[in-house]
Design an enzyme around this catalytic site. Structure first.
Site, PDB file in Angstrom:
ATOM      1  N   GLY A 187       0.828  -1.219   0.000  1.00 63.89           N
ATOM      2  CA  GLY A 187       0.000   0.000   0.000  1.00 63.89           C
ATOM      3  C   GLY A 187       0.847   1.247   0.000  1.00 63.89           C
ATOM      4  N   ASP A 240      -4.506 -12.567   3.071  1.00 68.32           N
ATOM      5  CA  ASP A 240      -5.306 -11.623   3.846  1.00 68.32           C
ATOM      6  C   ASP A 240      -4.919 -11.799   5.313  1.00 68.32           C
ATOM      7  OD1 ASP A 240      -8.890 -10.860   4.018  1.00 68.32           O
ATOM      8  OD2 ASP A 240      -7.206 -10.237   5.273  1.00 68.32           O
ATOM      9  N   SER A 251      -4.852   6.690  13.749  1.00 69.38           N
ATOM     10  CA  SER A 251      -5.334   7.826  12.964  1.00 69.38           C
ATOM     11  C   SER A 251      -5.810   8.951  13.867  1.00 69.38           C
ATOM     12  CB  SER A 251      -6.505   7.359  12.080  1.00 69.38           C
ATOM     13  OG  SER A 251      -7.213   8.447  11.569  1.00 69.38           O
ATOM     14  N   TYR A 265     -14.768   4.292  10.072  1.00 67.40           N
ATOM     15  CA  TYR A 265     -13.311   4.147   9.957  1.00 67.40           C
ATOM     16  C   TYR A 265     -12.628   4.579  11.260  1.00 67.40           C
ATOM     17  CZ  TYR A 265      -8.483   5.331   9.030  1.00 67.40           C
ATOM     18  OH  TYR A 265      -7.116   5.430   9.127  1.00 67.40           O
ATOM     19  N   LYS A 279     -10.430   2.383  14.372  1.00 73.62           N
ATOM     20  CA  LYS A 279      -9.110   2.724  14.931  1.00 73.62           C
ATOM     21  C   LYS A 279      -9.204   2.891  16.453  1.00 73.62           C
ATOM     22  CE  LYS A 279      -6.815   2.638  11.089  1.00 73.62           C
ATOM     23  NZ  LYS A 279      -5.830   1.579  10.825  1.00 73.62           N
ATOM     24  N   TYR A 286      -1.793   9.196  12.797  1.00 77.44           N
ATOM     25  CA  TYR A 286      -1.346  10.191  11.825  1.00 77.44           C
ATOM     26  C   TYR A 286      -2.511  10.779  11.039  1.00 77.44           C
ATOM     27  CZ  TYR A 286      -0.326   5.640   9.591  1.00 77.44           C
ATOM     28  OH  TYR A 286      -0.336   4.344   9.152  1.00 77.44           O
ATOM     29  N   ASN A 345      -9.422   9.722  -1.576  1.00 78.48           N
ATOM     30  CA  ASN A 345      -8.635  10.759  -0.909  1.00 78.48           C
ATOM     31  C   ASN A 345      -8.369  11.937  -1.844  1.00 78.48           C
ATOM     32  OD1 ASN A 345      -6.995   8.072   0.646  1.00 78.48           O
ATOM     33  ND2 ASN A 345      -8.176   9.590   1.786  1.00 78.48           N
ATOM     34  N   ARG A 365      -6.558  20.061   7.066  1.00 79.33           N
ATOM     35  CA  ARG A 365      -5.915  18.774   7.321  1.00 79.33           C
ATOM     36  C   ARG A 365      -4.417  18.986   7.518  1.00 79.33           C
ATOM     37  NH1 ARG A 365     -10.379  17.637   7.961  1.00 79.33           N
ATOM     38  NH2 ARG A 365     -11.617  15.846   7.204  1.00 79.33           N
TER      39      ARG A 365
HETATM   40  C1  WQD Z   1      -9.242  15.288   3.033  1.00 80.90           C
HETATM   41  C2  WQD Z   1     -10.136  16.491   2.804  1.00 80.90           C
HETATM   42  C3  WQD Z   1     -12.405  15.940   2.239  1.00 80.90           C
HETATM   43  C4  WQD Z   1     -11.610  14.163  -1.664  1.00 80.90           C
HETATM   44  C5  WQD Z   1      -7.437  10.662   5.672  1.00 80.90           C
HETATM   45  C6  WQD Z   1      -7.150   9.210   5.479  1.00 80.90           C
HETATM   46  C7  WQD Z   1      -7.536   8.450   6.688  1.00 80.90           C
HETATM   47  C8  WQD Z   1      -6.967   9.089   7.928  1.00 80.90           C
HETATM   48  C9  WQD Z   1      -7.370  10.532   8.028  1.00 80.90           C
HETATM   49  C10 WQD Z   1      -4.949   8.121   8.679  1.00 80.90           C
HETATM   50  C11 WQD Z   1     -11.543  16.312   3.419  1.00 80.90           C
HETATM   51  C12 WQD Z   1     -11.700  16.669   1.094  1.00 80.90           C
HETATM   52  C13 WQD Z   1     -11.450  14.752  -0.423  1.00 80.90           C
HETATM   53  C14 WQD Z   1     -12.268  14.889  -2.683  1.00 80.90           C
HETATM   54  C15 WQD Z   1     -12.553  16.734  -1.186  1.00 80.90           C
HETATM   55  N1  WQD Z   1      -5.541   9.027   7.935  1.00 80.90           N
HETATM   56  N2  WQD Z   1     -11.903  16.007  -0.207  1.00 80.90           N
HETATM   57  N3  WQD Z   1     -12.726  16.144  -2.416  1.00 80.90           N
HETATM   58  O1  WQD Z   1     -10.876  12.046   5.011  1.00 80.90           O
HETATM   59  O2  WQD Z   1      -8.938  13.408   6.006  1.00 80.90           O
HETATM   60  O3  WQD Z   1      -8.819  10.874   5.743  1.00 80.90           O
HETATM   61  O4  WQD Z   1      -6.877  11.154   6.870  1.00 80.90           O
HETATM   62  O5  WQD Z   1      -5.457   7.282   9.320  1.00 80.90           O
HETATM   63  O6  WQD Z   1      -7.024   7.138   6.530  1.00 80.90           O
HETATM   64  O7  WQD Z   1      -7.909   8.739   4.383  1.00 80.90           O
HETATM   65  O8  WQD Z   1      -8.653  12.360   3.777  1.00 80.90           O
HETATM   66  O9  WQD Z   1      -8.090  12.959   1.471  1.00 80.90           O
HETATM   67  O10 WQD Z   1     -10.294  11.774   1.938  1.00 80.90           O
HETATM   68  O11 WQD Z   1     -10.011  14.148   2.635  1.00 80.90           O
HETATM   69  O12 WQD Z   1     -12.949  17.876  -0.963  1.00 80.90           O
HETATM   70  O13 WQD Z   1     -12.464  14.420  -3.836  1.00 80.90           O
HETATM   71  O14 WQD Z   1     -10.328  16.641   1.405  1.00 80.90           O
HETATM   72  O15 WQD Z   1     -13.742  16.386   2.398  1.00 80.90           O
HETATM   73  O16 WQD Z   1     -11.963  17.558   3.915  1.00 80.90           O
HETATM   74  P1  WQD Z   1      -9.412  12.256   5.195  1.00 80.90           P
HETATM   75  P2  WQD Z   1      -9.269  12.755   2.374  1.00 80.90           P
END
Ligand code: WQD
Length: 328
Positions: free
Chosen positions: A11, A59, A126, A151, A155, A180, A202, A234
């Site tokens: 990954g 798996d 997370s 999700y 965690k 993180y 993401n 973020r």
């Molecule tokens: C970031 C921001 C969306 C896609 C990630 C990891 C998760 C965890 C937490 C570690 C949000 C916005 C996204 C898009 C958008 N990390 N967005 N349009 O949800 O913070 O989660 O960090 O454990 O595993 O996935 O990340 O990149 O999905 O979203 O506006 O097409 O971008 O709303 O505000 P997220 P993300």
């Protein structure tokens, strides 16, 4: 060399951590079912490292497969557990799949480690375990509020499984949970990077694929949050920095005298940025203008760090991890 099982090792973060483990003198062993990763990543790792990385296409939620792995590998020094479904938005749509996969894989791994005496576990946790913080800055001792997505709930539960097993049950396992934020970027060789299967959920991989003309314009999920420009904040951390933090955590575990040890660390850059700022930064860095439109908020999203003090705490703790691991 000390063998380290890397679940989800094909990954995004897992593959970058495999490189850093090799650089640090460990023997990484990839365990991946390729549900959300490509087998071609192993080729990229071979080109970076200069030799084949041992891998098992299984798996890690499968008890029989993991039993066979541990029985055949002999002494295993530890594991870094990345394998999990990790899309916040998707978890809202498929809660039971997330609970089964993310909890079963952790239970099966911990059980095998205890039975075979593999003492060191670094767990991919997370920032979503904090829910929507009421008080900032958020630190590792901040209250764990109700998760805002299945999700985040998985965690929280996995962390509690480790804490109960180690701190309450005193079982012989040394574990660190790394909480993180948003891993982004790629190895400088560009041989590995972020390539989720299907449509990226993401932000950053959607940006890169939209910029490459592979996806339509980005939809920004909501611009009515209480943040400087209305879009979520973020903490975007470079994936190589994050990978190095996993090795530091492993080294810290190896220094512990107690057989039962558990700790948690927030891992971030110390700087929060909004979604719009991330889009503008991509345009400036690449010279590629991005099309985007504003859509409704996404279920499960946390507004984020509405003041950036939190990031400072995060940074401080990250420095602490590095110092502790270096025996400083
Ligand atoms: C970031 C921001 C969306 C896609 C990630 C990891 C998760 C965890 C937490 C570690 C949000 C916005 C996204 C898009 C958008 N990390 N967005 N349009 O949800 O913070 O989660 O960090 O454990 O595993 O996935 O990340 O990149 O999905 O979203 O506006 O097409 O971008 O709303 O505000 P997220 P993300």
């Amino acid at each position: 060399m000390k063998k380290i099982i890397v679940t989800g090792g094909a990954g995004f973060i897992g593959s970058h951590t495999v490189v850093e483990l090799h650089e640090a003198g460990y023997e990484p062993i990839v365990v991946d079912n390729f549900h959300n990763s490509e087998k071609s990543v192993l080729e990229g790792l071979k080109r970076i490292i200069g030799k084949e990385v041992k891998s098992y296409a299984i798996d890690c939620a499968d008890p029989a497969a993991m039993e066979s792995l541990f029985a055949s590998e002999g002494e295993i020094s530890g594991a870094i557990h990345f394998a999990a479904y990790k899309a916040v938005g998707e978890s809202v749509e498929k809660p039971l799949e997330y609970f089964r996969n993310n909890l079963d894989s952790t239970l099966v791994l911990m059980d095998a480690m205890l039975r075979y005496g593999a003492p060191h576990l670094v767990f991919s946790s997370s920032c979503t375990v904090y829910g929507q913080p009421e008080k900032l800055p958020v630190t590792e001792t901040s209250p764990i509020l109700p998760a805002q997505s299945p999700y985040g709930a998985t965690k929280q539960i996995c962390e509690e499984m480790m804490r109960q097993t180690i701190e309450i049950g005193r079982k012989p396992l040394r574990a660190i949970a790394l909480r993180y934020f948003n891993p982004v970027g790629a190895h400088p060789s560009a041989e590995i990077g972020e390539l989720p299967r299907g449509v990226p959920s993401n932000l950053i991989p959607f940006i890169t694929q939209s910029a490459a003309g592979l996806r339509p314009p980005i939809t920004i999920f909501g611009n009515d949050y209480n943040t400087p420009d209305g879009t979520c904040i973020r903490d975007f951390i470079h994936v190589v920095d994050l990978a190095k933090a996993h090795v530091k955590a492993l080294e810290l575990l190896e220094k512990q005298a107690e057989p039962a040890f558990y700790d948690i660390f927030n891992i971030g850059t110390g700087q929060g940025n909004t979604v719009l700022e991330a889009i503008k930064a991509f345009e400036e860095a690449t010279g590629v203008p991005l099309q985007y439109k504003i859509g409704p908020r996404r279920a499960g999203d946390v507004a984020g760090l509405e003041n950036r003090t939190y990031a400072g705490r995060c940074h401080a703790r990250r420095v602490a991890l590095a110092t502790e691991a270096d025996g400083g």
